[in-house]
Scaffold this active site. Sequence first.
Site, PDB file in Angstrom:
ATOM      1  N   ASP A 289     -25.828  47.524  16.727  1.00  0.00           N
ATOM      2  CA  ASP A 289     -24.730  47.885  17.623  1.00  0.00           C
ATOM      3  C   ASP A 289     -25.027  49.295  18.138  1.00  0.00           C
ATOM      4  O   ASP A 289     -24.947  50.269  17.397  1.00  0.00           O
ATOM      5  CB  ASP A 289     -23.410  47.837  16.848  1.00  0.00           C
ATOM      6  CG  ASP A 289     -22.193  48.139  17.731  1.00  0.00           C
ATOM      7  OD1 ASP A 289     -22.352  48.858  18.735  1.00  0.00           O
ATOM      8  OD2 ASP A 289     -21.096  47.671  17.392  1.00  0.00           O
TER       9      ASP A 289
ATOM     10  N   ARG B  97     -19.078  30.478  35.696  1.00  0.00           N
ATOM     11  CA  ARG B  97     -19.167  30.698  34.252  1.00  0.00           C
ATOM     12  C   ARG B  97     -20.633  30.685  33.824  1.00  0.00           C
ATOM     13  O   ARG B  97     -21.057  31.480  32.988  1.00  0.00           O
ATOM     14  CB  ARG B  97     -18.382  29.639  33.472  1.00  0.00           C
ATOM     15  CG  ARG B  97     -18.671  29.691  31.969  1.00  0.00           C
ATOM     16  CD  ARG B  97     -17.696  28.943  31.057  1.00  0.00           C
ATOM     17  NE  ARG B  97     -17.134  27.744  31.614  1.00  0.00           N
ATOM     18  CZ  ARG B  97     -17.799  26.583  31.771  1.00  0.00           C
ATOM     19  NH1 ARG B  97     -19.055  26.465  31.391  1.00  0.00           N
ATOM     20  NH2 ARG B  97     -17.193  25.533  32.287  1.00  0.00           N
TER      21      ARG B  97
ATOM     22  N   LYS C 264     -17.127  51.339  26.190  1.00  0.00           N
ATOM     23  CA  LYS C 264     -17.199  52.750  25.807  1.00  0.00           C
ATOM     24  C   LYS C 264     -18.085  53.503  26.798  1.00  0.00           C
ATOM     25  O   LYS C 264     -17.733  53.632  27.947  1.00  0.00           O
ATOM     26  CB  LYS C 264     -17.684  52.858  24.345  1.00  0.00           C
ATOM     27  CG  LYS C 264     -17.007  51.865  23.389  1.00  0.00           C
ATOM     28  CD  LYS C 264     -15.516  52.099  23.215  1.00  0.00           C
ATOM     29  CE  LYS C 264     -14.778  50.947  22.517  1.00  0.00           C
ATOM     30  NZ  LYS C 264     -15.340  50.440  21.283  1.00  0.00           N
TER      31      LYS C 264
ATOM     32  N   TYR D 118     -17.933  48.860  12.257  1.00  0.00           N
ATOM     33  CA  TYR D 118     -16.773  48.880  13.152  1.00  0.00           C
ATOM     34  C   TYR D 118     -15.737  47.857  12.645  1.00  0.00           C
ATOM     35  O   TYR D 118     -16.095  46.728  12.298  1.00  0.00           O
ATOM     36  CB  TYR D 118     -17.235  48.535  14.568  1.00  0.00           C
ATOM     37  CG  TYR D 118     -16.111  48.384  15.560  1.00  0.00           C
ATOM     38  CD1 TYR D 118     -15.388  49.492  16.009  1.00  0.00           C
ATOM     39  CD2 TYR D 118     -15.755  47.131  16.045  1.00  0.00           C
ATOM     40  CE1 TYR D 118     -14.361  49.347  16.913  1.00  0.00           C
ATOM     41  CE2 TYR D 118     -14.719  46.978  16.956  1.00  0.00           C
ATOM     42  CZ  TYR D 118     -14.025  48.085  17.385  1.00  0.00           C
ATOM     43  OH  TYR D 118     -12.999  47.951  18.278  1.00  0.00           O
TER      44      TYR D 118
HETATM   45  C1  LIG Z   1     -15.242  49.220  20.554  1.00  0.00           C
HETATM   46  C2  LIG Z   1     -16.392  48.805  19.702  1.00  0.00           C
HETATM   47  C3  LIG Z   1     -16.712  47.457  19.520  1.00  0.00           C
HETATM   48  C4  LIG Z   1     -15.872  46.337  20.099  1.00  0.00           C
HETATM   49  O1  LIG Z   1     -15.963  46.268  21.472  1.00  0.00           O
HETATM   50  P1  LIG Z   1     -14.766  45.768  22.431  1.00  0.00           P
HETATM   51  O2  LIG Z   1     -15.306  46.000  23.788  1.00  0.00           O
HETATM   52  O3  LIG Z   1     -13.545  46.580  22.100  1.00  0.00           O
HETATM   53  O4  LIG Z   1     -14.552  44.326  22.117  1.00  0.00           O
HETATM   54  C5  LIG Z   1     -17.838  47.150  18.763  1.00  0.00           C
HETATM   55  N1  LIG Z   1     -18.580  48.110  18.188  1.00  0.00           N
HETATM   56  C6  LIG Z   1     -18.301  49.419  18.327  1.00  0.00           C
HETATM   57  C7  LIG Z   1     -19.163  50.429  17.661  1.00  0.00           C
HETATM   58  C8  LIG Z   1     -17.201  49.805  19.083  1.00  0.00           C
HETATM   59  O5  LIG Z   1     -16.910  51.116  19.198  1.00  0.00           O
END
Ligand SMILES: *Cc1c(COP(=O)(O)O)cnc(C)c1O
Length: 387
Positions: free
Chosen positions: A179, A55, A204, A107
């Site tokens: 982000d 961890r 993604k 988001y």
């Molecule tokens: C999918 C997404 C998230 C969240 O991420 P997870 O891996 O699903 O927890 C945060 N910001 C954006 C822009 C996203 O597309």
Amino acid sequence: MGEQEQQTGWGFETRAIHTGQAPDPASGAVVPPITLSTTFAQEGVGVHKGYEYSRSANPTRAALETCLASLEQAAHGLAFASGLAAEDNIIRVLHQGDRVLLGNDAYGGTFRLISKVWSPLGFPWSAVDLTDVDALAVNWPPDTRMVWLETPTNPLLTCVDIERIAELAHLHGALVVVDNTFATPYLQQPLRFGADIVVHSATKYLGGHSDVVGGFVALDDLELAQRLRFTQNAAGAVPAPFDCYLLLRGVKTLALRMDRHCANARAIVDLLVGHRAVDRVFYPQLPDHPGHRAAARQMRDFGGMVSFTMRAGEAAALDVVTRTELFTLAESLGAVESLIEHPGRMTHASAAGSPLQVPAALVRLSVGIESSADLVADLAQALDRFV
Ligand SMILES: *Cc1c(COP(=O)(O)O)cnc(C)c1O
């Protein structure tokens, strides 16, 4: 562990393949081994090779953290079990009463985390239009300690000027979190424009194959990195070694994939802009897109996400998303296969009636890396029913 490798002079594509991934000294393995061991032998009490318990630190995760940090040209990187786990870890650097300012098209999961999980614990928030920096400068909420911005945003691909927001936020002593999920470090490196922290849903484009959930944080400030590293271990939302391996495998082709995502998106935009069934097209490369100038300044290219509204309204939008063969009707984005969805009823359904509500006739595409002619033909036959 945690200290990142010395920055090399290597280019992006080279770092994606080699940084943090030198052949394993024990075996010569060219691919970093998936180290499943939860515990590590110590020669004496507290004398070890940098690993005690998985961890706290794990060799496969360390390889991923080193590689991804180098892609953002950041001094420090931390991997998490999901994008939201990474976000949650960042918010934990705040103190009660500290306000989070987020974009009014954040988001949905970020919005939910801040408004439903952290706000009841005494962390105020405001959702504002981050594209109107002048208005924000006049109406700056004084207790703001963190500005949370996305660029481009989901699903309208709004682009925020990172540099201008960072200047304003720093004037007021607030941290800037970007982000960078939609752009990836290949297309945009927010730290270079003054951001303090970059966060990713690695689920993604970084993973890129729709087969792993993960999150990542990159930053330069040592003290802040140590706080995040402490919480990464203390709260424990770490990714599994196998997930780290999948992400490392994915990022090796990030540059190639992003170039193809962008080229295919352009071919799709060309179809949409001239199509009589389509009303508005949202893509930052289009000169009439409100985010075009910011995107052109801070991005290498304009990305693989495209949205559009159907001239015939919501019913047509709900229908067209079921008429494609190659574009699969599904949520999520950023992988090799093309996806289509109706934000109003799917990804953004929970935003109905709020300022985050999206147009009912909107369709969102995550343009994959298939043959562009096949993608254009597939979408064209679906749209042609509506003229
Ligand atoms: C999918 C997404 C998230 C969240 O991420 P997870 O891996 O699903 O927890 C945060 N910001 C954006 C822009 C996203 O597309």
